[in-house]
Each structure stands twice: as C-alpha cells, then as structure tokens.
Design a protein around this motif. Structure first.
Motif, PDB file in Angstrom:
ATOM      1  N   PHE A   1       0.775  -1.000  -0.166  1.00  0.00           N
ATOM      2  CA  PHE A   1      -0.073  -0.063  -0.045  1.00  0.00           C
ATOM      3  C   PHE A   1       1.004   1.073  -0.050  1.00  0.00           C
ATOM      4  O   PHE A   1      -0.239   2.265   0.393  1.00  0.00           O
ATOM      5  CB  PHE A   1      -0.888   0.047   1.329  1.00  0.00           C
ATOM      6  N   HIS A   2       2.027   1.095  -0.388  1.00  0.00           N
ATOM      7  CA  HIS A   2       2.826   2.003  -0.677  1.00  0.00           C
ATOM      8  C   HIS A   2       2.384   3.754  -1.597  1.00  0.00           C
ATOM      9  O   HIS A   2       2.692   4.311  -0.815  1.00  0.00           O
ATOM     10  CB  HIS A   2       4.216   1.929  -1.681  1.00  0.00           C
ATOM     11  N   GLU A   3       1.836   3.250  -2.353  1.00  0.00           N
ATOM     12  CA  GLU A   3       1.101   4.497  -2.734  1.00  0.00           C
ATOM     13  C   GLU A   3      -0.113   5.030  -2.408  1.00  0.00           C
ATOM     14  O   GLU A   3      -0.036   6.103  -2.428  1.00  0.00           O
ATOM     15  CB  GLU A   3       0.473   3.914  -4.820  1.00  0.00           C
ATOM     16  N   TYR A   4      -0.722   4.757  -1.886  1.00  0.00           N
ATOM     17  CA  TYR A   4      -2.270   4.831  -1.044  1.00  0.00           C
ATOM     18  C   TYR A   4      -1.278   5.638   0.452  1.00  0.00           C
ATOM     19  O   TYR A   4      -1.922   7.128   0.253  1.00  0.00           O
ATOM     20  CB  TYR A   4      -2.495   4.289  -0.381  1.00  0.00           C
ATOM     21  N   PHE A   5      -0.300   5.255   0.981  1.00  0.00           N
ATOM     22  CA  PHE A   5       0.018   5.893   2.335  1.00  0.00           C
ATOM     23  C   PHE A   5       1.030   7.135   1.047  1.00  0.00           C
ATOM     24  O   PHE A   5       2.066   7.464   2.207  1.00  0.00           O
ATOM     25  CB  PHE A   5       0.564   5.145   3.071  1.00  0.00           C
ATOM     26  N   ALA A   6       1.121   7.665   0.237  1.00  0.00           N
ATOM     27  CA  ALA A   6       2.368   8.259  -0.278  1.00  0.00           C
ATOM     28  C   ALA A   6       1.966   9.637   0.045  1.00  0.00           C
ATOM     29  O   ALA A   6       3.013  10.414   0.080  1.00  0.00           O
ATOM     30  CB  ALA A   6       2.001   8.964  -1.423  1.00  0.00           C
ATOM     31  N   ASN A   7       0.495  10.782   1.039  1.00  0.00           N
ATOM     32  CA  ASN A   7       0.741  11.432   1.448  1.00  0.00           C
ATOM     33  C   ASN A   7       0.743  11.700   2.790  1.00  0.00           C
ATOM     34  O   ASN A   7       0.451  12.672   3.725  1.00  0.00           O
ATOM     35  CB  ASN A   7      -0.815  12.128   0.704  1.00  0.00           C
ATOM     36  N   ALA A   8       0.821  10.263   3.694  1.00  0.00           N
ATOM     37  CA  ALA A   8       1.370  10.054   4.988  1.00  0.00           C
ATOM     38  C   ALA A   8       2.536  11.348   5.288  1.00  0.00           C
ATOM     39  O   ALA A   8       3.538  11.255   3.988  1.00  0.00           O
ATOM     40  CB  ALA A   8       1.247   9.150   5.581  1.00  0.00           C
ATOM     41  N   PRO A   9       2.841  11.339   6.376  1.00  0.00           N
ATOM     42  CA  PRO A   9       4.149  12.298   6.542  1.00  0.00           C
ATOM     43  C   PRO A   9       5.699  10.248   6.402  1.00  0.00           C
ATOM     44  O   PRO A   9       5.661   9.642   6.317  1.00  0.00           O
ATOM     45  CB  PRO A   9       4.685  12.142   7.934  1.00  0.00           C
ATOM     46  N   GLN A  10       6.459  11.165   5.621  1.00  0.00           N
ATOM     47  CA  GLN A  10       7.497  10.119   5.032  1.00  0.00           C
ATOM     48  C   GLN A  10       8.917  10.211   5.913  1.00  0.00           C
ATOM     49  O   GLN A  10       9.232  11.144   6.371  1.00  0.00           O
ATOM     50  CB  GLN A  10       7.902  11.043   3.659  1.00  0.00           C
ATOM     51  N   PRO A  11       9.642   9.290   5.399  1.00  0.00           N
ATOM     52  CA  PRO A  11       9.727   7.796   5.328  1.00  0.00           C
ATOM     53  C   PRO A  11       8.592   7.495   5.701  1.00  0.00           C
ATOM     54  O   PRO A  11       8.675   7.511   7.705  1.00  0.00           O
ATOM     55  CB  PRO A  11      11.102   6.816   5.326  1.00  0.00           C
ATOM     56  N   ILE A  12       7.685   6.139   5.594  1.00  0.00           N
ATOM     57  CA  ILE A  12       6.917   5.654   6.642  1.00  0.00           C
ATOM     58  C   ILE A  12       7.893   4.410   7.522  1.00  0.00           C
ATOM     59  O   ILE A  12       7.051   4.415   8.935  1.00  0.00           O
ATOM     60  CB  ILE A  12       5.466   4.906   5.943  1.00  0.00           C
ATOM     61  N   PHE A  13       8.242   3.607   6.835  1.00  0.00           N
ATOM     62  CA  PHE A  13       8.847   2.894   7.313  1.00  0.00           C
ATOM     63  C   PHE A  13      10.535   3.779   8.267  1.00  0.00           C
ATOM     64  O   PHE A  13      11.165   3.921   7.379  1.00  0.00           O
ATOM     65  CB  PHE A  13       9.532   1.577   6.946  1.00  0.00           C
TER      66      PHE A  13
END
Length: 1417
Positions: free
Chosen positions: A908-920
C-alpha cells in the motif's frame, strides 16, 4: 402561650444549644423544660435547619427525655398537659418518627414500635395474626417469658407501648363528638398526621397497622361531627382519606413485598367469604347473604341492605366472630352504637377500586377546584405551622408504587401551583369587567392569554373496551390575534403537544374596578372554570391541521386563527356525567379565555403521563438497587466492593500520566509492575485489583490474616502499548492531561466497576473531569456497552460534551438529545439530525478514500459506489494482498526476516504516499512490522465504518436514520433529566438500550426525574440490563427548585434522590482538593466538607498569589447601615430590596472597572429577586453602555448562579430585620464558593454574625475590618508595592469617591488628546518622546480592554466634559445635578454618582421598578 415570634427569637438565639439541652438532666426535667425543648426542636424543623446535632453531642439523657415526652403524650387531656401542649408533643414525636436515619432517635423509636405493641390487641385478634405469620409465634413466646420475669415498672412500659395508639384513637373520636374548638381540630389533625407517617414507614407499619386496625380509629373518625363540618373539618377529612389509603395499601406488612392486583382481589374475596361462612354457621337471618356470589354482595349498598336490619347485638356478635371486637357476654347488650357497628362491617368488606384504576381515571390537568384549594395547593406564604393533606418524601417508601404515587401527586400539585400563578397573572392583566349589558368586557391585554371568539367540540371518539371514557375528545378554539407581530408569531408558533388552559370568567365588578393582588383572586375576577387542553395544531384556510415539518408554513390572511385541541377524556366524561345526572351547566359552552404558558415550564403533562405509564407497567429496577431506592437493607450493598460481578482487571487507558502518578494515586497499596525496565513503565496501564469474595471464608490464624491483608493491598500493574493506528498525525490518540488526585482516582475506579457510585464533588474539585474520564474508560474497557449521560441543565450537559470531545472517543459514537445542542461551543452538530448528516458526509469521505485505495492498487471497476461494493472490494482485493504480504514477511522458522523486506513487499505504498515520509524507519523488524500493521488497521477501520454506515444507504428518511443511530450506532447518549421524562414513551417504543448511567448535578435533580432515567428501556427476560449507576453531585449546595414553600418544607419535595441516598448512608467518594479559588476564599466554605483542601496550583500560579488591585483584601465583609433611615424594604410580598447595599455594590463595581478590571470578570449576586432588579436598574442608570465602565458579567441571584463562577464576586445579602433564607447553609456555601480571586460581601453585620448556622463563615469574615479598604493609586493588574490605604466608611462616601475618580479620568484623557491635537505635524513626527508616550498608551490599552481605544473617544470625552460642566452648574429640583438626555453614557454617571446628595434622587426611581409578577419571589 406559644407566640411564634418569641419562639423564633429564642431558637435563633440558640436557646436549645446554649441553655436547654446543655443543662438538661433528670433532676431538672419539668413540664416547662420538656415543652421548651419540644418547641425549639419543632421550630428548627419549621425553619428547615438541623435539629438533632446538639442531642448527638450530649446523648446521655436523651432516653430519659424521650420517655418523659412519651408519658406526657399519653397523659389525659384534662390532666397536667393542655390539648395545645399535647399537640406540640405530637408534632415532636412525628419529627422523631421522620428522623430514623439518626441513630439516637432510631434506637428509641425501635423500642417503642415493635412486636410487644401487640399486647394491646384483644386475644382473639392476636391469635388470628399469629396464625397468619407462624414465625412470629416463636418471638411472641419469648416476649411472654420475659414479660413474666419483668418488674411491674418495666411491664407498665410495655403496656404503655401497647395502649399508646388505642387510647389515643378513642380520644380523637371522643373529641370529634364534643363541641369543636380549634385547639381540638388542630390536635386531631396532628394526630391523624402522625398515624399517616407511622403507616407510611415499613419498620413502624409492620406492627402498628394491626394495632390501628384493631382500634377502629378510621370508623370512629368518619362517624364524627368534625368530618361533616365544611370549614373546620375539610382538612381533617382529607387527612382521613390519606390514612384510609395507607391502611389498605397494597403491601404485605410482614414481608414488605408489594401485592399484585390479583393478590389484593384474593384478600378481598377471603374477607367476604369468611364473613359469609360466619353468617351461614351462626346467623340464620343472613342466609341470603351467605349464599350469594361475592360480586353481588361486596358493594356498600348491598352490605347495608343485608346488615342494616340486624340489631346492634347481632352486629356485635358478627364483628366478634371475625375477631374485630371482644366477645359480647351473654345476656348483655353491646355498648357500641349500631351506626358504628354497621360502618365497621361495611367499610371492612366493601369492594375498593384499585389504586391503578383510580389513577388511570384521574384527569391530568388541574381544575379550579384543586388549583385554589388551600389544603391541597397552599399559597406561597406557607408558614410551616399547620399540617397539610400532602404526601411526604422522606427516607423510606413502602413499595415502588408508593414511591411513584407520592412523587406523582407532588409533581402534579407543584405544577398546579405554577399554573395558578400563571392564570392569576394573565387573567388579571386582561382586566375582565362586567359590561353594561351583563356580558364580559376586557379592559386590558395579556401576552400569554387571549379572549376566545368561538369554541366548538368537534369529535368525541368511542371508548376503548373496558373503559367508560372516550379515547379522545377534540375541539376547535378560535381567537383574534390583533396584537404585535412578535406576540402573534408566538401564538402561531404553538407546537403539537403544547398545553393551554381554557378559562371561564364571569366578573361581577363594574368597568374600571382596580384589582388588588392582596385580596382573593377568584372573588375579584369572577373565575368559574379552568380546563386543560393540548394543542394538535393550527388550522389552515381549508380547516386542516398544519403539520410541523420542513415545509414552510402557509401564510394565513386576517387576524382570526383557529386551533385544534385535545381535551382530557377523563375530565370530559366527568363533566358530561355531572351535566346529565345533576343538571349542571355544560362547562364546554362557557369558555371565554385561552391561556398558554412558557414552553420550558409547560412539560408537566408529559412527565405525569410518564409516571402514570410507569405505574401501569412492571417497573423492573435492578435487584442490586431495589431496596436502596426504597430506603431499606444495607445501604452499602450496591457498592462495587460488595457486588458479585466485580471486575478484577481494568484498563485505565490515559488516566495516569506516569508510573509515579499511579503510585501516589493508591496510598497504602503495594504496586507491583510486571516489567522492571523503568523505560517501559509508561502509561497506559492495566491494573489487577485483589477481588475478595464474601463466601467460603474460614477462620485464619494471625499470620494468615496478615498475609491476606498484604495480598488485599497489592496491585499488579501491567503497562501496555496502544496498537499503532496508522501513519497520519490524526491517527494518534488524544490523551488526558489532568493529574488526578487519589480521591478522583477512587471515584474513577468505582465508576468503572459495576454497582452504584456516589461522588460528592465540592465546588472546584473537578467533578466534570472525573465524569468525563469515567465515560472514556468505560467506552474503552467495554466497547459493546452503551452509556447514558443525564444532567439537570443544558449548560452542564454541553460542558460535559465539550470535554468528552477532547478525549480519545470516536465522534460517530456520540449523540446529544434535546433542544440544548445548539448551545454547544463547537462547529460540530451532535443532535440527531446533525449526526445523520455527519454519517452521510463521512460516508462520502470514506468512499473517496476507497476510490483512492482502489486506484493505488490498480483495481478496475467502481468499488466506491456504495458501502456494499466497498465491503466486497475489501474482502477480495485488500485482504488478499494483506494475507499475501504477511506470508512473505512473517517469521520463517528460527530465521528473522530482513528488515528491508517489510518495506519492500508492503502493498500500500502508493496509497500512503500522502502520509509523513518515510513510513518505515528501517531500524528494527519489530518496529517496521508494527508500522505496517498500523497502516492496515487504518485501512481496515475505513471499511469497518462503512459497514456501520451501510444502514444509512438502506434507510431513506432522516427520521429512520436518526432512530437507527439512537438505537444501534451511538455508544454515548446525552440528555437532560427533563428530556428523559418527556420522551420515555418514545425511547422505550424504539427499543432504546443502555448499560450504564452517569448523572451530573445529581443533587439538583428532582427525585422522580432522577428515577425515570433508570427505566428508559424494556427489561430483558424480566431483568434490567443496567450495570452501573454513577451519580455526581453536591448535596451541600442548593437542592432542586421548588416554588411552593409548602411542598418544599412540609413534603420535603426539594430532597433529591442523591441527598436521600446520603442520608440513608450509601457510601460516597468525597473529592477533597479544589483548584478554583484562592485558599483563603476556600476557607470560607471548606468547613462544610470532609477534609477539603487545595490543589498545588492554587498556591503556585501567579493569579492566585497576586493581590486584587486597588483593594487591600481578597475578601471582605462590608457593613452597610441604614441609608436615610431605611434598611430592607418590601414593595411587594417577599420582594426584598436594600437601596443602600445596591448603591454600594454598584459603586464598588464602577471603582474596579475604572482601575482597569475587565467588567466581564465581575459578577454581582444577591439573595433576593427584588434586589437583583434594583441593582440592574442602578447599573442601567449609572453605567449604561459607558465604554469606560461596561456592564458586569451577570447580575443575578445566588440560586441562579449555582454551577457558575467568576473571578470577582460582589454579593449583597439585603436583609436587615431577619436572616431569611440565607440561613439555609446550602445557600451560604453556594454564595461563598462562586468567586475565584475576590469576594466582597455587603450586609448588616450585626444581624448575620449572630446566626448560629452561619458562624463558621462569618467568624472569618468579621475577623477583618468591616469598612471597605481600598488602594486607589494601584492600577490593575498589580505587583502590590507599598500604597496608601483609604478606608471607606459608608456608601455615600464611596459614591462621591467614584464620581471624583471618574471625572478625573475623563478630564485627564481629554487634556491628553487636546495636547496631541495642538502639536504641529513636524513635532509629532520628530518628537520621539510623544511617540514613546503613544506606544505606552497603546500597550496600556491592550492590557486594559475596559479603557481601550480612548483615542477614538476624543469627541465623546469633550462632549462628556461639557455636559459634566453643565450638570454641575444646573441643579435640579431635588438638589441633584441633571444631565441632557443626548449623551446618556457618561452624563448619567457624572450626574448621579455625585455623592450623598444625588443618591436620594435615584432612590424613588430605583425602588419604583415594578417587577413582573412571575419574578416576585
């Protein structure tokens, strides 16, 4: 002999405490001494102040004293004690029987009313009673054994117990037969009152009801002369009816169980059949009676027909066979009258209409007969001296039916009293006079009433099967609305179910007669009939009812309007029966006035219907609550520690801020944390408490007991991590930031456990914060349970809701019912339809997210079309990808997967692209895996919510959607107690369910309005599903508002259920740290509470340690002497004013504002409505809309300000002749606890400092100087360097001082602006000094909003100055300066604050304020 004013004076002077009881001993006990003590105690009850405290302090001689009182009450009336003195003794005994919560009293009463009383029964009756209850025989045999061993004096005491009521009952009947004097009437009334109170309490009724029945008191009294005397005997007859009702109450006297309708019928049939058997066996002349069926012979007419012809001796023999009278010796004639014997048999065996039947046939609207009956609805000037035919709400009730019935009757009568006030006000304003032609002419008008043009009954529907009243009666009322537009809108805005009253007046006074409010209303007005009705709706041009709805109402032409109304079917049937059978006039052809009432005060009919419906259904109260509500059993039985389903482990979520906070919250406990690493000992915490079962305990040795105690005090604390909710910042849970005290934690813990939790919250102790945390913790611990929040006022409910929204509670689970939601200070709408709109909007937002997710995954189709398609998309597309991902990254054997794989395979990387990065983060496998699961939880929550919202797609109407939300979706539902009472029927019909109730302001809610919310749902399998009941309140503050003094004092209607539970002894959690007021201010009221202290910030924060600018003290009592020879005045009854205090209060307010205090931080309170109106009038004249002063935040009464607070309180106590209702310590506590930083009290010190009840507060107040000490050179806010103190000795001096101060400020400001205007432009540009001055001025303006923007007032100040100079040079007729009306703001000040000369000019004007009648209380 007993002059009420002298008794009042003695009682006020602490005659009982300081002399009588302090010096009482058996040696000094005399008749005068006994009577003095009784008079003082009775007066304390009349004044509603604590009566038994002094006896508790010195209890040794009380048993002897009580014995003397009893002996005196049993004395012959022609003996040492007169009838009037015996009446005083009876009243004292009655107060004792109504104070069973006091251990000292209860111990004496229990000895008096117990099984040995039955020694007074005739032997045959005693044997009959012992046969009925076999277990009593064993106790009776023991009593007989003990009796034989007793000395004669002790036996005489038993005999006294047994004969007490028998002897008195015959005395009452004899008194009634003699020539009647008022002393005898009062004695009889008080005696019957005592009988009623003994019958209405189960502990006394158990033994006493049999004695009373055996004495045939009721029969003797009903045959007396007094009953038939219209004036003297009216109250006596009403009291007898009450006694008759309670003697035959539907309860088993021995077990205390309520009897059903069938059981009562069985008892009635048993009585008749035993009489028939006796007749068949022994009285041949009664064969016909013996062989008839019961229904044929159990009416009064039939019984009189059968038994009337018998001789007195035969009747006596029948009665003795039934054990009602002693056996008649052979060859002797009976000593009883035939009338008595016949009435004895008939009244005992006649069929009684059931209580429920009577209730269902009762009209809910009061009529003129009840409204103006002084014995039923006394005037507001009830003195408390006489007794009344009213039920009492005390500690205990016989059954739930009795509980509801007493509350029903009192609520109905209190509503009736309010209706009477409204009718008297509206109809007298209309000035009905007799016209020249004999008709009615209206010389005035009223906003709330209109003359009726036409009245027609349009429908009388058929009765239901088994009923004799119509199912509904409808009528049309036509009125002519030739009134102002806003009043016309009010009439046209009458909604369905609004209650109106139809009135018939036939005035006898000619046109122009003035109405005198002090004379009887009905005589002057000529009022004949009053009937209630309920609005169905207004009719349109075609005669159809205009329904309420979203569509706009049609515009009707002309002034004539017709309303369709429902009449009361029961009342209509009674009126029509009276018209047909007795030839009375048809009431419904005579109405000539219709009156409406304010909507907030007009819900009585719905509440009465709710109570009546409750009595018609099986009230299922939880078993653990039943006895406590009735006032019996172990009062602590519903405490969580004694509940069988106590929960061992609870998640306290965000309650604790740290592990140290947790440890300090459980003093005396050992805290064991499951992890040793301090870094991991962070909230949230789960706590496991030791749960001790009451069963299977064995005797232990000493070591075992110690071990058990150690174990009982050990708490196991387990820190746990809240699962990751997603990568977005808004996914983070909201957290509590309040560091709760250990008592607050105990309250929260108790609220989370099942059972009854009572929290006493003194002012400023964080009651609302505790309530909100309990709600939050229940929500998180028991997500499947639903919680109902009930408060007294919309304001409290909104405060609670605003705090709930700040915690970690999903807003889709919140719902607010009622009309107060628009006052919520939030953009969100939590009403039913607001929540429906939220669901629909949220559904669209979530479907957009689904669309984005679908696009990110590259899945074709339209998955976001509906909630259903989204559900399939989640199941087949999302879950499959997640399961595949988990299979790739999960632990494989002993090998730990590579940390990069968690991110690489994440689908789901593309879906969470609008979240603060990096997610991991890539640091550890566990951390990244938790993040991945958090992301999936975020996605899963979207689809979970959509599944819940799916119903809104299927239900099309807003009403259906709102019902679904209420019944299924909402987890926290809030409403006021009034809304609960009004809407119970609708909620039960919908299938509304809830598991927990939390009540805020519980001590301010009427008893019945507290009880109704327990029953807003149908039982499950015959049991209530209610698990928790949390009540939060403060019984040391003011109780529910009861307008009628008789219901408040005599019936104790002001007692809330919360207060009654405290009196009974239900355990409470007392919050003990306040954070609202300075510590010095808290000392003025903390003596009323258990160990009330201060939170640390009260000592630490600057606002609490900084002095009050311009005032030497943070609180002060200022003595106000008579102004121009006048102290308190009373323009209307109970409408108290004190001009000197009013002027002084306003002068201090103006002084504070001129120093820079923000006006909205100051509130002016008083103890009487009259003074409130006077102060408001003076504020309008002195301050107006003056920008330099402004208006106070509120000018209101202490009672109205309960639950609110402000930084500075100015309080006027008004009274100078008598203390008045401030003697109620609860009112004093409210008055003293409203201020945070400063309290200034204006009063007649010599009066209030002598009042015993007020001593703890006034001893502190009088320790400071009694003249106002001010520091006029000190601006607001202050750092308090040394300043010169000025002492103000009286009000005129203060008024002069404020005037001069104000004028100086005006002139200074004006001079400054003139200087600026005269400077050349270049100088202004170059002059740095001027600029710096301007900058300083701006800074000061920002700091002091009361003086802000003076630069824009240049023109105003110049005109103000000129008007001031004009007023100084132009004195008016009274010697006061006057001002032109053109500039009211400041000229009023300059003209009227000019010291002692100007105040009298306003005195008459101020006192001339005529209050609206509804506010003259």
């Amino acid at each position: 002999m007993f002059a009420i004013r002298k008794i009042m004076l003695l009682e006020f002077s602490q005659y009982l405490e300081n002399y009588l009881w302090m010096n009482y001993s058996p040696e000094v006990s005399s008749k005068a001494y006994l009577m003095s003590i009784c008079c003082m105690v009775n007066e304390k009850f009349r004044e509603n102040v604590p009566a038994w405290e002094t006896f508790k302090k010195k209890p040794d001689h009380f048993p002897f004293f009580f014995k003397c009182i009893l002996k005196a009450a049993l004395a012959e009336t022609d003996g040492e004690f007169s009838l009037h003195e015996q009446t005083v003794l009876l009243l004292f005994l009655d107060h004792c029987f109504n104070s069973l919560e006091v251990d000292l009293i209860r111990s004496q009463v229990q000895q008096l009313i117990s099984l040995p009383m039955w020694m007074g029964l005739q032997p045959a009756r005693l044997e009959l009673e012992l046969k009925k209850t076999p277990k009593l025989r064993k106790f009776w045999n023991l009593i007989k054994k003990n009796d034989e061993k007793m000395d004669p004096e002790a036996r005489e005491q038993y005999v006294a117990k047994a004969l007490f009521h028998v002897k008195n009952s015959y005395m009452v009947s004899l008194l009634c037969l003699e020539p009647v004097t008022m002393d005898k009437v009062h004695y009889c009334e008080r005696f019957i009152e005592l009988m009623i109170d003994l019958e209405a309490l189960l502990p006394t009724r158990r033994w006493f009801n049999t004695i009373l029945d055996d004495s045939h008191l009721l029969v003797h009294c009903y045959l007396s002369n007094l009953v038939h005397r219209e004036e003297d005997g009216h109250l006596f007859s009403q009291l007898l009816d009450m006694l008759k009702f309670y003697t035959g109450f539907e309860i088993n006297d021995q077990t205390g169980n309520a009897l059903t309708e069938n059981e009562m019928t069985t008892i009635h049939y048993d009585r008749i059949t035993s009489l028939q058997r006796a007749a068949f066996a022994h009285f041949p002349e009664l064969y016909d009676f013996a062989l008839s069926n019961v229904a044929e012979v159990d009416t009064r007419e039939s019984l009189v027909k059968f038994f009337g012809p018998l001789s007195s001796n035969t009747l006596h023999q029948v009665a003795s066979y039934l054990c009602l009278l002693p056996i008649l010796p052979k060859n002797e004639d009976t000593t009883f009258d035939k009338e008595f014997l016949l009435e004895l048999l008939v009244s005992r065996h006649e069929r009684r209409i059931s209580q429920i039947q009577q209730l269902n046939q009762m009209p809910l609207y009061p009529t003129e007969k009840i409204i103006w009956d002084e014995n039923i609805v006394p005037t507001e000037y009830y003195s408390g001296e006489g007794c009344l035919a009213l039920p009492k709400l005390n500690l205990q009730f016989l059954t739930l039916h009795d509980y509801l019935l007493r509350n029903f009757n009192l609520f109905r009568l209190e509503s009736t009293y309010e209706i009477r006030q409204d009718i008297e006000d509206s109809v007298s304003r209309m000035k009905p006079w007799l016209s020249e032609y004999g008709g009615v002419v209206f010389g005035g008008w009223a906003r709330m009433a209109q003359p009726i043009v036409a009245f027609t009954v349009v429908e009388v529907a058929k009765p239901n099967i088994g009923e004799n009243w119509p199912t509904r009666v409808r009528a049309d009322v036509t009125i002519n609305l030739n009134v102002r537009d806003h009043i016309k809108d009010e009439w046209e805005g009458l909604r369905k179910h609004d209650v109106c009253f139809l009135v018939t007046v036939r005035p006898t006074k000619p046109y122009g007669t003035k109405f005198d409010r002090r004379r009887p209303f009905i005589e002057q007005i000529g009022l004949v009939y009053v009937r209630g009705c309920e609005i169905q709706g207004m009719l349109d041009d075609k005669g159809r009812v205009i329904e309420d709805g979203p569509e706009p109402r049609p515009n009707l032409r002309g002034e004539s309007r017709t309303f369709r109304v429902f009449l009361d079917p029961n009342q209509y049937q009674q009126d029509m029966t009276n018209t047909i059978q007795n030839g009375a006039e048809d009431v419904y052809e005579t109405f000539n006035i219709i009156m409406r009432r304010k909507p907030k005060e007009n819900n009585f009919k719905a509440v009465l219907e709710t109570i009546r419906n409750l009595m018609n259904t099986d009230c299922v109260v939880p078993d653990w609550l039943h006895d406590i509500i009735l006032g019996y059993g172990d009062p602590s039985s519903a405490h969580y520690s004694k509940m069988p389903n106590q929960i061992a482990t609870l998640d306290f979520n965000d309650t604790f801020l740290s592990i140290e906070h947790l440890k300090t919250s459980f003093p005396g406990h050992n805290v064991k944390v499951t992890v040793d690493d301090p870094a991991l000992q962070i909230p949230p915490f789960r706590i496991t408490f030791p749960v001790r079962s009451g069963k299977g305990k064995k005797r232990k040795d000493v070591d075992g007991e110690d071990e058990d105690t150690e174990e009982a005090k050990t708490l196991i604390v387990e820190p746990h991590v809240i699962p990751n909710r997603g990568p977005y910042p808004y996914n983070q849970p909201k957290r509590n930031t309040i560091q709760f005290t250990h008592t607050q934690i105990e309250a929260i813990r108790a609220g989370m456990q099942p059972g009854l939790t009572m929290v006493v919250g003194p002012p400023g102790t964080g009651k609302t914060d505790v309530a909100v945390q309990i709600i939050s913790n229940i929500y998180h611990n028991f997500p499947e349970q639903r919680t109902l929040i009930v408060t007294h006022s919309n304001q409290a409910l909104n405060q609670l809701f605003e705090k709930i929204m700040a915690l970690d509670i999903d807003e889709r689970h919140l719902l607010r019912l009622g009309h107060g939601e628009e006052e919520l200070e939030t953009e969100k709408d939590f009403s039913r339809y607001g929540r429906v709109n939220y669901v629909l909007a949220r559904r669209i937002e979530l479907l957009e997210e689904v669309k984005r997710l679908q696009k990110s995954l590259g899945v074709p189709g339209d998955a976001s079309y509906t909630c259903e398609t989204a559900g399939y998309f989640f199941l087949y597309q999302v879950m499959s990808r997640w399961e595949e991902y988990i299979s790739k990254v999960k632990n494989k054997g002993n090998m730990l997967p590579d940390v990069t794989e968690v991110s690489t395979f994440f689908p789901f990387h593309e879906y969470f692209a609008n979240a603060p990065q990096p997610i991991f983060k890539g640091r550890t496998y566990e951390e990244d895996m938790e993040i991945a699961e958090g992301c999936f939880r975020h996605i899963k929550k979207i689809f979970t919510q959509l599944e819940e919202f799916r119903a809104s797609e299927l239900l099309r109407s807003g009403l259906d959607r709102s019902k679904y939300l209420l019944v299924k979706e909402a987890k926290i539902i809030a409403m006021t107690c009034t809304h609960a009472a009004l809407k119970r029927h609708d909620l039960v019909k919908l299938g509304f369910k809830y598991d927990n109730i939390l009540m805020e302001e519980a001590a301010q809610i009427l008893e019945i309005e507290t009880f109704i919310p327990l029953l807003l749902q149908n039982p499950q399998d015959g049991f209530s599903r209610l698990k928790r009941w949390i009540m939060i309140g403060d019984h040391h503050q003011l109780p529910p508002v009861i307008k009628n003094m008789a219901f408040q004092k005599y019936s104790n209607m002001e007692q809330s259920l919360f207060t009654r539970f405290v009196r009974v002894g239900v355990p409470t959690v007392d919050l003990d740290a306040q954070g609202r007021a300075r510590a010095s201010l808290c000392n003025l009221y903390n003596w009323r509470y258990k160990n009330l202290g201060n939170l640390p910030h009260v000592q630490l924060l600057p606002e609490f340690s900084t002095a009050n600018a311009g005032l030497l003290y943070d609180f002060q009592l200022i003595n106000v002497e008579d102004f121009q020879g006048v102290g308190e005045s009373e323009p209307n009854p109970y409408f108290y004013q004190n001009l000197g205090e009013a002027e002084y209060v306003v002068a201090l307010f103006m002084y504070m504002c001129l120093l820079g205090y923000p006006a909205d931080k100051i509130s002016i309170l008083t103890t009487y409505n009259g003074q409130k109106h006077l102060i408001r009038d003076i504020i309008n004249r002195r301050c107006g809309s003056n920008p330099l002063i402004g208006r106070p935040n509120k000018v209101t009464t202490v009672d109205r300000f309960q639950g609110q607070q402000n930084d500075y309180i100015l309080l006027s106590l008004v009274r100078t002749r008598a203390v008045g209702h401030l003697r109620d310590v609860r009112r004093l506590v409210v008055a003293m606890s409203r201020a945070r930083l400063g309290l200034y009290i204006f009063a007649r010190v010599s009066l209030f400092q002598n009042c015993f009840e007020l001593t703890p507060a006034f001893s502190q107040l009088t320790a400071r100087p009694l003249h106002l000490h001010i520091i006029p050179t000190e601006p607001f806010p202050t750092k308090r360097p040394s300043h010169e103190v000025q002492i103000i000795k009286n009000m005129p001096q203060m008024a002069n001082f404020v005037y001069n101060m104000y004028m100086h400020l005006i002139q200074t400001t004006h001079h400054y602006h003139q200087t600026l205007l005269q400077l050349p432009p270049a100088m202004v540009e170059e002059g740095e000094e001027v600029q710096s001055q301007e900058t300083e001025l701006e800074t000061e303006e920002e700091a002091n909003p009361a003086q802000a923007d003076l630069s824009s007032l240049t023109d105003a100040t110049s005109s103000q100055e000129s008007s001031a100079s004009q007023t100084e040079s132009t004195p008016n007729q009274t010697g006061a300066s006057s001002s032109p009306e053109a500039i009211p703001t400041t000229s009023d000040i300059t003209a009227t604050v000019a010291g002692p000369v100007t105040v009298p000019a306003e005195a008459n004007a101020s006192q001339a304020v005529t209050p609206a009648p509804e506010e003259t209380k």
